[in-house]
Design an enzyme around this catalytic site. Structure first.
Site, short mmCIF file in Angstrom:
data_model
loop_
_atom_site.label_atom_id
_atom_site.label_comp_id
_atom_site.label_asym_id
_atom_site.label_seq_id
_atom_site.Cartn_x
_atom_site.Cartn_y
_atom_site.Cartn_z
N CYS A 210 -1.51 -13.13 20.72
CA CYS A 210 -0.17 -13.22 21.31
C CYS A 210 0.02 -14.47 22.16
CB CYS A 210 0.12 -11.97 22.13
SG CYS A 210 -0.28 -10.46 21.25
N HIS B 156 5.70 -12.97 27.06
CA HIS B 156 5.33 -12.26 25.83
C HIS B 156 5.90 -10.84 25.90
CE1 HIS B 156 3.20 -10.41 22.64
NE2 HIS B 156 2.25 -9.87 23.38
N ASN C 117 6.30 -5.42 19.93
CA ASN C 117 5.38 -6.53 20.15
C ASN C 117 5.15 -7.25 18.82
OD1 ASN C 117 3.20 -8.21 20.59
ND2 ASN C 117 2.03 -6.70 21.76
O1 UT7 Z 1 0.01 -8.14 23.02
C1 UT7 Z 1 -1.00 -7.55 23.77
C2 UT7 Z 1 -1.20 -6.19 23.27
N1 UT7 Z 1 -1.25 -5.09 24.08
C3 UT7 Z 1 -0.56 -4.68 25.16
O2 UT7 Z 1 0.14 -5.36 25.82
C4 UT7 Z 1 -0.76 -3.26 25.53
C5 UT7 Z 1 -1.02 -3.04 27.00
N2 UT7 Z 1 -1.08 -1.61 27.28
C6 UT7 Z 1 0.01 -0.82 27.23
O3 UT7 Z 1 1.10 -1.28 26.96
C7 UT7 Z 1 -0.14 0.63 27.60
O4 UT7 Z 1 -1.45 0.85 28.08
C8 UT7 Z 1 0.16 1.60 26.41
C9 UT7 Z 1 1.64 1.54 26.09
C10 UT7 Z 1 -0.67 1.21 25.21
C11 UT7 Z 1 -0.19 3.01 26.83
O5 UT7 Z 1 0.55 3.38 27.98
P1 UT7 Z 1 -0.18 4.08 29.19
O6 UT7 Z 1 0.83 4.41 30.18
O7 UT7 Z 1 -1.32 3.20 29.61
O8 UT7 Z 1 -0.69 5.43 28.52
P2 UT7 Z 1 -2.16 6.00 28.49
O9 UT7 Z 1 -2.98 5.27 27.47
O10 UT7 Z 1 -2.68 6.11 29.89
O11 UT7 Z 1 -1.87 7.47 27.93
C12 UT7 Z 1 -1.12 8.42 28.70
C13 UT7 Z 1 -0.90 9.65 27.83
C14 UT7 Z 1 -2.16 10.12 27.12
O12 UT7 Z 1 -2.11 11.54 27.08
P3 UT7 Z 1 -2.97 12.42 28.12
O13 UT7 Z 1 -4.39 12.01 27.88
O14 UT7 Z 1 -2.47 12.03 29.46
O15 UT7 Z 1 -2.65 13.82 27.70
C15 UT7 Z 1 -2.00 9.60 25.71
O16 UT7 Z 1 -2.68 10.39 24.76
O17 UT7 Z 1 0.05 9.32 26.80
C16 UT7 Z 1 -0.49 9.71 25.53
N3 UT7 Z 1 0.03 8.84 24.50
C17 UT7 Z 1 1.16 9.11 23.82
N4 UT7 Z 1 2.01 10.15 23.88
C18 UT7 Z 1 3.07 10.11 23.05
C19 UT7 Z 1 -0.47 7.65 24.08
N5 UT7 Z 1 0.33 7.16 23.12
C20 UT7 Z 1 1.35 8.03 22.94
C21 UT7 Z 1 2.46 8.07 22.10
N6 UT7 Z 1 3.30 9.12 22.17
N7 UT7 Z 1 2.74 7.09 21.20
#
Ligand code: UT7
Length: 339
Positions: A122, A263, A293
């Site tokens: 990215c 980005h 993204n």
């Molecule tokens: O270009 C560079 C590429 N990457 C990025 O910029 C990504 C950077 N990271 C992020 O944007 C965030 O970390 C994510 C959007 C990927 C995830 O958001 P988060 O707030 O960090 O969520 P998390 O991984 O802490 O997950 C929270 C909860 C989990 O459930 P439990 O364990 O709390 O029950 C996940 O299983 O959200 C759940 N979860 C979802 N629920 C519904 C994860 N993905 C999803 C989903 N739909 N798509």
């Protein structure tokens, strides 16, 4: 055509034109609810994304790069045979080789151009711009096309809801031209970096020489894998650090930036950066809600739309900042002067 370096250096690089190409098909968050265990509400509130574009079955990355390259050349009024170098930042190429750039150069008729891909995920568009500026200001080239192009829809795992909802397909880029002018460059400064010790936080393990696709593998390893929380932490830190470091080196402050184009990965990352940098949100442009993204295409796609909407106007000082797999980061301050 790549030339010889000039002994004296009166040529300055200018960001002359912008353009993009996106696939027709829009996939909404609601559409994804039937593929992975997710909801529109979760995706929108955790990322800011509403929909993304996805390629047709017969399209690959070069098809998008070709569309974007043609659009950029049309807006610049330049013909393909005037291109000296075509750089395609991408981490989702059609195949390991030949490069997307070589395929694209042939398709658009840039037969005299040197052509190569660069892989900085990215951050790739800004890495590509730095190369373009160096080529132009050294005298090695006059017209350099930089086209970020990605088809992430082919490398995301439909069984991994934490990554499947984040990405979209697009190509976008810029034409960098040399003008005979001994004045200051319109590319005011760059800040590029990489931390390979965190490479495993965002990767596709299979398909290269460490785990060739010719050997047996776990299908999940052929898809993008990401430690979202770790990349989130990294992103919030490097956006702030790289922008501040660049401004400090230039003796400038955030008040000298007319428009910030970060980005487009996650609205919460952008909001965090806006607060930490102390920039007025009205001076920040984004289109994450409509494209998700798009990796190396995301910053030039936002720049081009900002120009189309009259938000980016000639004379503005624009700060671009990106981060991604590597892990890499990149910032660039440029004065937009398309004339
Ligand atoms: O270009 C560079 C590429 N990457 C990025 O910029 C990504 C950077 N990271 C992020 O944007 C965030 O970390 C994510 C959007 C990927 C995830 O958001 P988060 O707030 O960090 O969520 P998390 O991984 O802490 O997950 C929270 C909860 C989990 O459930 P439990 O364990 O709390 O029950 C996940 O299983 O959200 C759940 N979860 C979802 N629920 C519904 C994860 N993905 C999803 C989903 N739909 N798509």
């Amino acid at each position: 055509m790549i030339g010889v370096p000039m002994s004296s250096n009166p040529r300055r690089a200018r960001l002359a034109a912008l353009g993009y190409y996106v696939p027709e098909r829009a996939v909404t968050n609601a559409d994804l609810e039937s593929i992975v265990d997710t909801t529109d509400e979760w995706i929108l509130s955790r990322t800011g994304i509403r929909e993304r574009r996805v390629v047709a079955a017969d399209q690959a990355t070069s098809d998008l790069a070709i569309g974007a390259a043609i659009n950029i050349l049309t807006s610049a009024g330049l013909s393909a045979d005037e291109i000296d170098v075509l750089i395609v930042p991408t981490c989702t190429p059609d195949q390991l080789f030949p490069s997307v750039a070589a395929v694209t150069a042939d398709a658009i008729g840039a037969h005299d151009a040197a052509a190569f891909d660069i892989q900085a995920a990215c951050s790739g568009f800004i890495y590509g711009l730095a190369q373009a500026v160096a080529l132009v200001e050294s005298g090695l080239a006059r017209n350099v096309l930089v086209v970020g192009a990605e088809v992430f829809s082919r490398v995301i795992n439909p069984e991994d809801r934490s990554t499947y909802v984040l990405f979209g397909d697009a190509a976008a880029g810029a034409l960098v031209v040399g003008v005979d002018d001994a004045g200051p460059s319109t590319f005011i400064g760059f800040e590029l970096g990489a931390d390979g010790s965190k490479g495993d936080q965002l990767q596709i393990p299979v398909g290269g020489t460490r785990h060739p696709a010719s050997q047996p593998f776990d299908p999940a390893d052929a898809y993008l894998q990401m430690n979202g929380r770790e990349v989130f932490r990294f992103a919030t830190r490097v956006i702030e650090d790289s922008v501040i470091r660049l401004l400090d080196r230039l003796g400038m402050t955030i008040d000298d930036v007319d428009l910030l184009v970060p980005h487009q990965a996650n609205q919460r990352i952008i909001d965090h950066a806006v607060v930490r940098l102390g920039i007025d949100p009205a001076r920040v442009f984004g289109n994450l809600d409509r494209y998700g993204n798009t990796s190396a295409a995301s910053i030039p796609l936002a720049l081009a739309e900002a120009r189309d909407q009259g938000v980016l106007t000639p004379g503005m000082r624009v700060m671009m900042v990106g981060f991604g797999a590597g892990l890499t980061w990149a910032a660039c301050l440029v004065r937009f002067d398309p004339t």
